[in-house]
Write a protein that holds these residues in place. Structure first.
Motif, PDB file in Angstrom:
ATOM      1  N   TYR A  46      -5.719   4.985   7.009  1.00  0.00           N
ATOM      2  CA  TYR A  46      -5.973   3.589   6.647  1.00  0.00           C
ATOM      3  C   TYR A  46      -7.808   3.349   6.561  1.00  0.00           C
ATOM      4  O   TYR A  46      -8.446   2.550   5.905  1.00  0.00           O
ATOM      5  N   ARG A  49      -9.245   4.559   3.338  1.00  0.00           N
ATOM      6  CA  ARG A  49      -8.780   3.492   2.277  1.00  0.00           C
ATOM      7  C   ARG A  49      -9.828   2.558   2.727  1.00  0.00           C
ATOM      8  O   ARG A  49     -10.444   2.163   1.699  1.00  0.00           O
ATOM      9  N   GLN A 104      -2.321  -4.639   6.885  1.00  0.00           N
ATOM     10  CA  GLN A 104      -2.531  -3.393   6.002  1.00  0.00           C
ATOM     11  C   GLN A 104      -1.724  -3.587   4.594  1.00  0.00           C
ATOM     12  O   GLN A 104      -2.206  -3.256   3.482  1.00  0.00           O
ATOM     13  N   THR A 108      -2.922  -3.444   0.776  1.00  0.00           N
ATOM     14  CA  THR A 108      -2.261  -2.864  -0.525  1.00  0.00           C
ATOM     15  C   THR A 108      -1.939  -4.071  -1.673  1.00  0.00           C
ATOM     16  O   THR A 108      -2.156  -3.509  -2.743  1.00  0.00           O
ATOM     17  N   GLN A 112      -3.541  -3.988  -5.388  1.00  0.00           N
ATOM     18  CA  GLN A 112      -2.421  -3.951  -6.707  1.00  0.00           C
ATOM     19  C   GLN A 112      -2.831  -5.073  -7.613  1.00  0.00           C
ATOM     20  O   GLN A 112      -2.959  -4.765  -8.846  1.00  0.00           O
ATOM     21  N   GLU A 135      -5.298   6.052  -4.623  1.00  0.00           N
ATOM     22  CA  GLU A 135      -3.854   6.622  -4.886  1.00  0.00           C
ATOM     23  C   GLU A 135      -3.371   7.669  -4.013  1.00  0.00           C
ATOM     24  O   GLU A 135      -2.468   7.746  -3.416  1.00  0.00           O
ATOM     25  N   THR A 137      -4.959   8.345  -1.164  1.00  0.00           N
ATOM     26  CA  THR A 137      -4.952   7.868   0.293  1.00  0.00           C
ATOM     27  C   THR A 137      -3.590   7.090   0.262  1.00  0.00           C
ATOM     28  O   THR A 137      -3.302   7.318   1.487  1.00  0.00           O
ATOM     29  N   GLU A 138      -3.090   6.355  -0.622  1.00  0.00           N
ATOM     30  CA  GLU A 138      -1.723   5.794  -0.058  1.00  0.00           C
ATOM     31  C   GLU A 138      -0.697   6.671   0.172  1.00  0.00           C
ATOM     32  O   GLU A 138       0.050   6.609   0.824  1.00  0.00           O
ATOM     33  N   ASN A 139      -0.850   7.933  -0.764  1.00  0.00           N
ATOM     34  CA  ASN A 139       0.279   8.894  -0.424  1.00  0.00           C
ATOM     35  C   ASN A 139      -0.062   9.505   0.946  1.00  0.00           C
ATOM     36  O   ASN A 139       0.893   9.902   1.619  1.00  0.00           O
ATOM     37  N   THR A 142       1.335   7.049   3.552  1.00  0.00           N
ATOM     38  CA  THR A 142       3.026   7.283   3.297  1.00  0.00           C
ATOM     39  C   THR A 142       3.351   8.702   4.273  1.00  0.00           C
ATOM     40  O   THR A 142       4.225   8.456   5.044  1.00  0.00           O
ATOM     41  N   ALA A 190       3.222   2.374  -2.357  1.00  0.00           N
ATOM     42  CA  ALA A 190       1.974   2.764  -2.586  1.00  0.00           C
ATOM     43  C   ALA A 190       1.544   1.897  -3.940  1.00  0.00           C
ATOM     44  O   ALA A 190       2.362   1.766  -4.791  1.00  0.00           O
TER      45      ALA A 190
END
Length: 199
Positions: A46, A49, A104, A108, A112, A135, A137-139, A142, A190
């Motif tokens: 986080y 990001r 958080q 996100t 978007q 992208e 970082t979002e992965n 997760t 994500a």
């Protein structure tokens, strides 16, 4: 007779150490520390990001100032998320976990909206690179959340099952840790990053 006393004392000590080991004297704190370490991984992703967002906002600002609202939303969401801290010792508090998740999730969703509002920027190298990093970082987020939830499940199971439950209650007063569960609509996914080359 006196030679039996040391043997009996040794046998008693060995029996007690095995009993204590069987009661989670070591396994409970080990499992807890593992879950806290996985939580630190979540926070690290986080933070990554959050560190990328100022660069993304600067890139978009340089391209055009007509969508200031979205830039303000992204900046505010990042600032809000940075204010909601959750330490390893607070992982037993579901309310604090939900506050963290909401903060958080707002980041996100704002990312978007930013991505959807700037289709013309997808051809610019800096924007494309930053969105690709976000992208990734979002992965990573997760994966880190999944690893954290796996560690929490192992810890929570350990402190609730015999024989570790005995030591968990008597020696540690162990409480279940709160797993990550997205509470903000869309936060579990994500942000979709499409650079216009999808078929």
């Amino acid at each position: 007779m006196s030679s039996l006393r040391p043997v009996a004392a040794f046998a008693l000590a060995a029996t007690m150490s095995v009993s204590l080991a069987g009661c989670g004297i070591n396994s409970v704190p080990t499992a807890e520390e593992n879950a806290k370490a996985r939580w630190a991984d979540v926070q690290n992703q986080y933070q990554r990001r959050a560190d990328l967002i100022p660069n993304l906002v600067s890139t978009v600002k340089a391209a055009g100032a007509q969508e200031k609202d979205i830039l303000v939303q992204v900046t505010q969401a990042r600032a809000g998320a940075n204010q909601v801290k959750l330490s390893g010792d607070q992982l037993t508090d579901p309310a604090k976990m939900q506050a963290f998740e909401r903060a958080q999730g707002a980041v996100t969703l704002s990312l978007q909206r930013l991505q959807e509002a700037y289709p013309e920027l997808k051809s610019q190298g800096n924007y494309t690179t930053l969105m690709s990093q976000l992208e990734g970082t979002e992965n990573r987020i997760t994966i880190a959340r999944t690893d954290y939830n796996t560690a929490v499940q192992a810890y929570n199971t350990r402190i609730r099952t015999f024989p570790d439950a005995v030591g968990a209650r008597i020696f540690y007063g162990a409480k279940p840790l709160t797993p990550f569960a997205a509470t903000t609509p869309g936060a579990e996914a994500a942000p979709t990053v499409n650079f216009g080359n999808a078929s």
